[in-house]
Design an enzyme around this catalytic site. Structure first.
Site, mmCIF file in Angstrom:
data_model
loop_
_atom_site.group_PDB
_atom_site.id
_atom_site.type_symbol
_atom_site.label_atom_id
_atom_site.label_comp_id
_atom_site.label_asym_id
_atom_site.label_seq_id
_atom_site.Cartn_x
_atom_site.Cartn_y
_atom_site.Cartn_z
ATOM 1 N N ASP A 1 0.771 -1.302 -0.140
ATOM 2 C CA ASP A 1 -0.066 0.005 0.109
ATOM 3 C C ASP A 1 0.956 1.089 -0.093
ATOM 4 O O ASP A 1 2.062 1.172 0.353
ATOM 5 C CB ASP A 1 -0.849 0.123 1.306
ATOM 6 C CG ASP A 1 -2.122 0.815 0.994
ATOM 7 O OD1 ASP A 1 -3.220 0.289 0.931
ATOM 8 O OD2 ASP A 1 -2.092 2.013 1.116
ATOM 9 N N PHE B 1 -17.752 -10.255 -2.582
ATOM 10 C CA PHE B 1 -19.232 -9.997 -2.012
ATOM 11 C C PHE B 1 -19.083 -9.907 -0.356
ATOM 12 O O PHE B 1 -19.872 -10.533 0.226
ATOM 13 C CB PHE B 1 -20.017 -11.160 -2.485
ATOM 14 C CG PHE B 1 -20.104 -11.570 -3.872
ATOM 15 C CD1 PHE B 1 -20.724 -10.418 -4.536
ATOM 16 C CD2 PHE B 1 -19.252 -12.388 -4.482
ATOM 17 C CE1 PHE B 1 -20.635 -10.735 -6.007
ATOM 18 C CE2 PHE B 1 -19.437 -12.411 -6.009
ATOM 19 C CZ PHE B 1 -20.086 -11.526 -6.784
ATOM 20 N N LEU B 2 -17.900 -9.498 -0.030
ATOM 21 C CA LEU B 2 -17.726 -9.380 1.550
ATOM 22 C C LEU B 2 -18.602 -8.118 1.964
ATOM 23 O O LEU B 2 -18.689 -7.055 1.688
ATOM 24 C CB LEU B 2 -16.220 -8.995 1.680
ATOM 25 C CG LEU B 2 -15.128 -10.036 1.184
ATOM 26 C CD1 LEU B 2 -13.823 -9.432 1.534
ATOM 27 C CD2 LEU B 2 -15.333 -11.358 1.587
ATOM 28 N N ASN C 1 -24.933 -5.589 -6.638
ATOM 29 C CA ASN C 1 -24.904 -4.278 -5.687
ATOM 30 C C ASN C 1 -26.012 -3.379 -6.261
ATOM 31 O O ASN C 1 -26.311 -2.396 -5.780
ATOM 32 C CB ASN C 1 -23.553 -3.630 -5.729
ATOM 33 C CG ASN C 1 -22.631 -4.251 -4.770
ATOM 34 O OD1 ASN C 1 -23.035 -5.365 -3.793
ATOM 35 N ND2 ASN C 1 -21.569 -3.700 -4.379
ATOM 36 N N LEU D 1 -34.709 -7.076 3.696
ATOM 37 C CA LEU D 1 -36.174 -6.709 3.630
ATOM 38 C C LEU D 1 -36.549 -5.810 4.908
ATOM 39 O O LEU D 1 -37.466 -6.033 5.495
ATOM 40 C CB LEU D 1 -37.329 -7.599 3.287
ATOM 41 C CG LEU D 1 -37.396 -8.490 2.004
ATOM 42 C CD1 LEU D 1 -38.553 -9.269 1.769
ATOM 43 C CD2 LEU D 1 -37.559 -6.977 0.906
ATOM 44 N N LYS D 2 -35.332 -5.294 5.502
ATOM 45 C CA LYS D 2 -35.378 -4.510 6.688
ATOM 46 C C LYS D 2 -35.544 -3.201 6.469
ATOM 47 O O LYS D 2 -34.619 -2.349 5.999
ATOM 48 C CB LYS D 2 -34.029 -4.731 7.872
ATOM 49 C CG LYS D 2 -34.257 -6.019 8.506
ATOM 50 C CD LYS D 2 -33.432 -6.187 9.748
ATOM 51 C CE LYS D 2 -33.880 -5.113 10.614
ATOM 52 N NZ LYS D 2 -34.157 -4.631 11.748
ATOM 53 N N ALA D 3 -36.868 -2.681 6.716
ATOM 54 C CA ALA D 3 -37.015 -1.371 6.498
ATOM 55 C C ALA D 3 -36.425 -0.432 7.380
ATOM 56 O O ALA D 3 -35.950 -0.951 8.577
ATOM 57 C CB ALA D 3 -38.461 -0.987 6.515
ATOM 58 N N CYS E 1 -20.036 0.812 -0.751
ATOM 59 C CA CYS E 1 -20.563 0.162 -1.779
ATOM 60 C C CYS E 1 -21.574 0.087 -2.384
ATOM 61 O O CYS E 1 -21.751 0.879 -3.681
ATOM 62 C CB CYS E 1 -20.402 -1.306 -1.286
ATOM 63 S SG CYS E 1 -18.757 -1.870 -0.760
HETATM 64 C C1 UGA Z 1 -22.337 -4.895 0.480
HETATM 65 C C2 UGA Z 1 -22.553 -6.172 -0.033
HETATM 66 O O1 UGA Z 1 -23.699 -6.808 0.931
HETATM 67 C C3 UGA Z 1 -21.530 -7.168 -0.082
HETATM 68 O O2 UGA Z 1 -21.928 -8.273 -0.684
HETATM 69 C C4 UGA Z 1 -20.558 -6.536 -1.155
HETATM 70 O O3 UGA Z 1 -19.442 -7.183 -1.271
HETATM 71 C C5 UGA Z 1 -20.249 -4.963 -0.550
HETATM 72 O O4 UGA Z 1 -21.444 -4.284 -0.423
HETATM 73 C C6 UGA Z 1 -19.193 -4.716 -1.389
HETATM 74 O O5 UGA Z 1 -19.496 -4.186 -2.591
HETATM 75 O O6 UGA Z 1 -17.980 -4.207 -1.114
HETATM 76 P P1 UGA Z 1 -21.589 -3.909 2.943
HETATM 77 O O7 UGA Z 1 -21.661 -2.188 2.441
HETATM 78 O O8 UGA Z 1 -20.384 -4.257 3.807
HETATM 79 O O9 UGA Z 1 -21.704 -4.918 1.992
HETATM 80 O O10 UGA Z 1 -22.952 -3.823 3.853
HETATM 81 P P2 UGA Z 1 -24.505 -4.645 3.762
HETATM 82 O O11 UGA Z 1 -24.484 -5.411 5.106
HETATM 83 O O12 UGA Z 1 -24.805 -5.165 2.693
HETATM 84 O O13 UGA Z 1 -25.397 -3.247 4.180
HETATM 85 C C7 UGA Z 1 -25.383 -2.239 3.446
HETATM 86 C C8 UGA Z 1 -26.371 -1.151 3.836
HETATM 87 O O14 UGA Z 1 -27.805 -1.874 3.687
HETATM 88 C C9 UGA Z 1 -26.473 -0.857 5.416
HETATM 89 O O15 UGA Z 1 -26.434 0.249 5.548
HETATM 90 C C10 UGA Z 1 -27.373 -1.505 5.836
HETATM 91 O O16 UGA Z 1 -28.078 -0.890 7.125
HETATM 92 C C11 UGA Z 1 -28.605 -1.736 4.756
HETATM 93 N N1 UGA Z 1 -29.506 -2.703 4.668
HETATM 94 C C12 UGA Z 1 -29.242 -3.909 4.689
HETATM 95 C C13 UGA Z 1 -30.900 -2.239 4.984
HETATM 96 O O17 UGA Z 1 -31.034 -1.066 5.279
HETATM 97 N N2 UGA Z 1 -31.899 -3.236 5.125
HETATM 98 C C14 UGA Z 1 -31.416 -4.483 4.990
HETATM 99 O O18 UGA Z 1 -32.455 -5.240 4.928
HETATM 100 C C15 UGA Z 1 -30.284 -4.887 4.815
#
Ligand code: UGA
Length: 431
Positions: A30, A148-149, A204, A246-248, A256
């Site tokens: 890095d 997809f982390l 995404n 599906l969490k509002a 991301c």
């Molecule tokens: C997301 C994807 O889930 C990963 O698969 C992907 O690799 C990553 O982006 C990326 O492109 O690097 P991440 O940003 O860590 O991962 O977060 P998530 O857990 O997916 O949540 C994203 C946002 O959606 C959060 O703000 C969360 O609060 C919101 N969310 C999630 C909701 O509002 N409702 C839900 O039902 C789920």
């Protein structure tokens, strides 16, 4: 294998740590000297559960080391994994300068037949263009391998993914499947580079579409007196729909979803097929984080001098990442409207402090933020907030003890019983 990981953000640091644990010989590169110092001493400059332990173990085993990309140093690697940032440019396009920098470095420092594994999210079509314009005179192999982390669950997601996607020459992708991912028990999809790039963007875009859809339904639920929790459960029981995402709430944030939905929207416009659906997903998301402001404005005639506890600053629990977090916009708007903002987050206090206006007070505990406040906004559903002694807090908050539960994480019935004025998202409050 001898592996060089270029770019040590979340993805690069996790890749380096996990691959060294699998017995590969890994060097993480890095340009940020402070980051290299931190990683080299086994500490992680950001919070990701389990990562520090894994880094320490990797360094102790001798399989893992970190270095600056200094000219003159010799690097050996049969695989170079690029995990650099691909931020959005002001005009909407994707800034690929770090990708070009990484490729130039690989061409100069690694041996001619290294396989380049691109993990950075790049717009569909990029890999083919890089092969045509940057790698045409080299023997480097090029593969796109999206990640997809999820932040906060990155190690688990690496070790137990739903699938592995590899785009490129089938001989190279098959080899990578059985070397880089030999220990991972998951189906692999081997495809061409552009389709693999598109899979990352489509995933995404689809997940945010689910989130904006359920948030739209929640807003309707509020008006008709229905409960979004039951509605989401009820539609999710259909196996074609599923319960996930599906969490509002206050909508998605992070590094991301916001970036990738905007990048795909921009790309579709440039390609002449502008996406009305993506534009709506983004618009619903931008609107959703304003809900608590609107709710507080209708509860209190003026927000001047109103003391508001803001619970949660990170974009989601189990991370200290505040990028595009709804809480930050909420804090700034509250300050503009004259409210006194007392914020608290279990992990993101420092990351938030660096960017929030000084007027936002950052407290050491949730109770410090809540006691003496007229209202509370729960912006991140940390488990700690669910477990707070709400019966004790009820006596220490000021009337009207207004709680805006922006993630539908709290028990509405209990809070109402305790004398709080409760409002969730889509829990039938506006009927
Ligand atoms: C997301 C994807 O889930 C990963 O698969 C992907 O690799 C990553 O982006 C990326 O492109 O690097 P991440 O940003 O860590 O991962 O977060 P998530 O857990 O997916 O949540 C994203 C946002 O959606 C959060 O703000 C969360 O609060 C919101 N969310 C999630 C909701 O509002 N409702 C839900 O039902 C789920």
């Amino acid at each position: 294998m001898q592996i060089t990981v270029v770019g040590l953000g979340y993805v690069g640091a996790v890749a380096a740590a996990v691959l060294s644990r699998s017995g590969h010989d890994v060097t993480g590169i890095d340009t940020d000297a402070a980051k290299i110092d931190a990683f080299s001493s086994g500490s992680c400059p950001f919070y990701e559960p389990g990562l520090s332990d894994l880094l320490e173990a990797g360094i102790a085993s001798g399989n893992l080391r970190f270095a600056l990309p200094s000219v003159g140093t010799t690097f050996n690697a049969d695989t170079a994994i690029i995990c650099v940032g691909t931020p959005t440019q002001a005009y909407g396009g994707t800034d690929l300068s770090q990708v070009y920098g990484a490729l130039d470095w690989i061409k100069m420092h690694l041996h001619a037949r290294t396989t380049v594994v691109m993990k950075s999210t790049v717009p569909p079509g990029t890999g083919e263009r890089l092969m045509r314009e940057e790698l045409q005179d080299t023997d480097l192999q090029y593969v796109f391998n999206p990640e997809f982390l999820r932040e906060g669950r990155a190690l688990e997601d690496w070790l137990h993914p739903d699938r592995i996607v590899l785009g490129g020459d089938p001989r190279v992708t098959e080899t990578l499947r059985s070397t880089l991912y030999s220990e991972i028990d998951a189906p692999a999809l081997l495809t061409d580079i552009t389709s693999a790039e598109m899979i990352k963007y489509a995933a995404n875009a689809f997940l945010p579409t689910k989130i904006s859809f359920i948030n739209e339904m929640a807003n309707i639920c509020d008006r008709v007196g229905a409960c979004i929790d039951d509605v989401a459960r009820g539609i999710g029981m259909d196996s074609r729909i599923g319960q996930a995402f599906l969490k509002a709430g206050l909508g998605y944030g992070g590094s991301c979803f916001p970036k990738d939905t905007r990048a795909l929207e921009f790309l579709s416009s440039v390609k002449g097929c502008s996406s009305a659906l993506l534009s709506a997903v983004i618009e619903v998301n931008n609107r959703q984080r304003l809900l608590p402001i609107q709710a507080l404005q209708s509860q209190f005639t003026s927000l001047k001098g109103v003391k508001v506890a803001l619970l949660g600053l990170a974009f989601k629990p189990e991370t200290d990442d505040v990028r595009e977090a709804p809480a930050l916009d909420i804090a700034r708007l509250l300050v503009e409207l004259g409210a006194e903002v007392r914020a608290y987050d279990p992990k993101a206090r420092e990351t938030a402090r660096r960017i929030l206006p000084d007027a936002v007070q950052i407290k050491k505990t949730a109770q410090e933020a809540l006691h003496g406040s007229h209202a509370a906004i729960l912006a991140t559903e940390w488990e700690e907030f669910v477990r707070l002694p709400w019966s004790d807090i009820a006596g220490k908050m000021l009337e009207p003890r207004y709680v805006f539960d922006g993630r539908n994480a709290l028990d509405r019935a209990i809070l109402l019983d305790l004398g709080f004025t409760y409002r969730g998202v889509g829990r039938g409050s506006l009927g």
